[in-house]
Scaffold this motif. Structure first.
Motif, PDB file in Angstrom:
ATOM      1  N   GLY A 188      38.856  52.532  41.695  1.00  0.00           N
ATOM      2  CA  GLY A 188      38.456  53.440  42.766  1.00  0.00           C
ATOM      3  C   GLY A 188      37.920  52.687  43.975  1.00  0.00           C
ATOM      4  N   TYR A 189      37.097  51.675  43.736  1.00  0.00           N
ATOM      5  CA  TYR A 189      36.571  50.871  44.848  1.00  0.00           C
ATOM      6  C   TYR A 189      37.700  50.179  45.603  1.00  0.00           C
ATOM      7  CZ  TYR A 189      31.759  51.329  43.069  1.00  0.00           C
ATOM      8  OH  TYR A 189      30.535  51.803  42.671  1.00  0.00           O
ATOM      9  N   CYS A 190      38.658  49.628  44.854  1.00  0.00           N
ATOM     10  CA  CYS A 190      39.780  48.921  45.491  1.00  0.00           C
ATOM     11  C   CYS A 190      40.586  49.859  46.378  1.00  0.00           C
ATOM     12  CB  CYS A 190      40.680  48.294  44.433  1.00  0.00           C
ATOM     13  SG  CYS A 190      39.965  46.846  43.620  1.00  0.00           S
ATOM     14  N   LYS A 191      40.811  51.060  45.895  1.00  0.00           N
ATOM     15  CA  LYS A 191      41.569  52.039  46.689  1.00  0.00           C
ATOM     16  C   LYS A 191      40.788  52.448  47.941  1.00  0.00           C
ATOM     17  CE  LYS A 191      44.101  53.666  42.664  1.00  0.00           C
ATOM     18  NZ  LYS A 191      44.184  54.695  41.601  1.00  0.00           N
ATOM     19  N   GLU A 192      39.470  52.604  47.787  1.00  0.00           N
ATOM     20  CA  GLU A 192      38.623  52.951  48.938  1.00  0.00           C
ATOM     21  C   GLU A 192      38.643  51.841  49.996  1.00  0.00           C
ATOM     22  OE1 GLU A 192      34.705  53.836  47.491  1.00  0.00           O
ATOM     23  OE2 GLU A 192      35.449  55.394  46.132  1.00  0.00           O
ATOM     24  N   LEU A 193      38.854  50.609  49.548  1.00  0.00           N
ATOM     25  CA  LEU A 193      38.912  49.464  50.468  1.00  0.00           C
ATOM     26  C   LEU A 193      40.301  49.266  51.063  1.00  0.00           C
ATOM     27  CD1 LEU A 193      36.678  47.033  48.374  1.00  0.00           C
ATOM     28  CD2 LEU A 193      36.111  47.967  50.629  1.00  0.00           C
ATOM     29  N   LEU A 218      43.246  48.848  49.449  1.00  0.00           N
ATOM     30  CA  LEU A 218      44.182  48.016  48.703  1.00  0.00           C
ATOM     31  C   LEU A 218      45.289  48.856  48.078  1.00  0.00           C
ATOM     32  CD1 LEU A 218      41.542  45.681  47.046  1.00  0.00           C
ATOM     33  CD2 LEU A 218      43.130  45.063  48.869  1.00  0.00           C
ATOM     34  N   LYS A 219      46.426  48.212  47.836  1.00  0.00           N
ATOM     35  CA  LYS A 219      47.598  48.895  47.281  1.00  0.00           C
ATOM     36  C   LYS A 219      47.924  48.331  45.894  1.00  0.00           C
ATOM     37  CE  LYS A 219      49.999  47.413  50.715  1.00  0.00           C
ATOM     38  NZ  LYS A 219      51.116  47.092  51.638  1.00  0.00           N
ATOM     39  N   THR A 271      47.438  38.763  47.182  1.00  0.00           N
ATOM     40  CA  THR A 271      47.033  39.340  45.902  1.00  0.00           C
ATOM     41  C   THR A 271      45.560  39.077  45.615  1.00  0.00           C
ATOM     42  OG1 THR A 271      49.257  38.954  45.032  1.00  0.00           O
ATOM     43  CG2 THR A 271      47.519  39.392  43.420  1.00  0.00           C
ATOM     44  N   LEU A 272      44.856  40.128  45.228  1.00  0.00           N
ATOM     45  CA  LEU A 272      43.489  40.021  44.731  1.00  0.00           C
ATOM     46  C   LEU A 272      43.535  40.067  43.212  1.00  0.00           C
ATOM     47  CD1 LEU A 272      40.358  40.134  45.231  1.00  0.00           C
ATOM     48  CD2 LEU A 272      40.583  42.625  45.035  1.00  0.00           C
ATOM     49  N   LEU A 273      42.896  39.099  42.554  1.00  0.00           N
ATOM     50  CA  LEU A 273      42.829  39.080  41.095  1.00  0.00           C
ATOM     51  C   LEU A 273      41.386  38.815  40.688  1.00  0.00           C
ATOM     52  CD1 LEU A 273      44.179  39.124  38.306  1.00  0.00           C
ATOM     53  CD2 LEU A 273      44.646  36.683  38.567  1.00  0.00           C
ATOM     54  N   ILE A 274      40.789  39.780  40.027  1.00  0.00           N
ATOM     55  CA  ILE A 274      39.398  39.680  39.577  1.00  0.00           C
ATOM     56  C   ILE A 274      39.356  39.876  38.067  1.00  0.00           C
ATOM     57  CG2 ILE A 274      37.146  40.836  39.601  1.00  0.00           C
ATOM     58  CD1 ILE A 274      37.696  41.581  42.532  1.00  0.00           C
TER      59      ILE A 274
END
Length: 248
Positions: free
Chosen positions: A181-186, A188-189, A142-145
Motif C-alpha cells: 500500500g505504501y509503495c502504491k501511494e508513492l 510505484l508500479k 527497480t526497488l527491491l526491499i
C-alpha cells in the motif's frame, strides 16, 4: 521519539562485537535467486545497496552479476570493510562507498536497482524510509526491499531470547499488505510484497545462550525445516523474510 530505532553508537558497537565478518560471499548467498531474476528481467547495470554495511549484497552483485555497485550506509567501519573486500578478491576501487545519513543526503546519482536488506524495519515511519529509497532510483528502475519477518515463530524466538534486539525493530512494518500500500501511494508500479523463504530462525546473541536454550532452538529449527520440506509453503507464521518489489 525519533524516526530511527538505532543510532551510530549502536552500529559501532554492533560491528565491533561481530566476528567472522570477512568471508567470501558465496554464489548461493541469501536472496541469490531473487537478485538474479531481478537483474535479468530488468536489465540492471547499476545498483546501490542502502544500509548494507559491510556490503555483502553489493559484493554479490559485483562479483557474480558484473554490476557497477555502490554501498551506502550511516556507519562504515573502514577496517571491517577492507577485510570483507579482501576476502572477496576486491578492493575499495571495485565498489563505491558512501557514508551518509539518508535523512540528509542529497543523491547526485541514480541507479537501475535500489536494494536494501534489513533496513526499513529499523525506522518508525515506514512509508518515509521507503520514499527515501526512491531518490536514488532511476525512472523505470527497480526497488527491491527485504526485511525479516518477526510476526511468526522467528519473532517469538526473538522476544523470548533477545528482547533487546527485538525492540530495535518496528514490528508493524512487517506486513506485506501495508508495504504494498505504501509503495502504491508513492506512485510505484508493478508492486509485489510477500512472505519469502522456508522456515528459519536465528539469534544475534546465539553464542551467549545456555546449552539448554541452544538445544531447544536447534530442535525447533529442525522441526520447522522438516515441516516446510513436506509442505513447502511461504507464510506469515514460518517464513523468515518479507520481500517488496516495485518499479518507479
Amino acid at each position: 521519539m525519533g524516526n530511527e530505532l538505532t543510532d551510530k553508537a549502536f552500529w559501532a558497537n554492533y560491528w565491533e562485537s561481530k566476528k567472522g565478518l570477512a568471508f567470501p560471499v558465496p554464489a548461493n548467498y541469501t536472496f541469490h535467486k531473487l537478485l538474479k531474476q531481478v537483474v535479468t528481467e530488468n536489465k540492471v547495470e547499476t545498483a546501490i545497496e542502502l544500509g548494507g554495511f559491510p556490503g555483502y549484497y553489493a559484493i554479490f552483485l559485483k562479483k557474480y552479476l558484473g554490476l557497477k555497485t555502490t554501498l551506502f550506509d550511516f556507519y562504515v567501519h573502514q577496517k571491517v570493510l577492507k577485510e570483507v573486500l579482501t576476502a572477496n578478491d576486491l578492493t575499495e576501487k571495485d565498489i563505491a562507498v558512501i557514508e551518509g545519513d539518508l535523512f540528509k543526503y542529497e543523491a547526485n546519482e541514480t541507479y537501475d536497482l535500489v536494494l536494501s536488506c534489513g533496513l526499513i524495519e529499523h525506522f518508525n515511519d515506514t512509508k518515509d524510509i521507503i520514499a527515501r529509497h526512491l531518490t536514488f532510483l532511476k525512472p523505470g528502475g527497480t526497488l527491491l526491499i527485504t526485511l525479516p519477518n518477526f510476526t511468526g515463530v522467528n519473532g517469538w524466538v526473538q522476544r523470548k531470547y533477545d528482547m533487546g534486539n527485538y525492540e530495535k525493530h518496528n514490528i508493524s512494518s512487517m506486513n506485506p499488505q501495508l508495504l504494498a500500500g505504501y509503495c502504491k501511494e508513492l506512485g510505484l508500479k508493478n508492486v509485489e510484497a510477500y512472505y519469502y523463504g522456508k522456515f528459519s530462525i536465528w539469534l544475534e546473541n546465539m553464542a551467549e545462550q545456555s546449552g539448554l536454550a541452544k538445544a531447544f532452538l536447534k530442535l525447533l529449527w529442525l522441526t520447522g525445516k522438516m515441516a516446510t520440506k513436506i509442505v513447502p509453503v511461504e507464510s506469515k507464521g514460518l517464513s523468515p523474510y518479507i520481500v517488496v518489489k516495485a518499479i518507479k
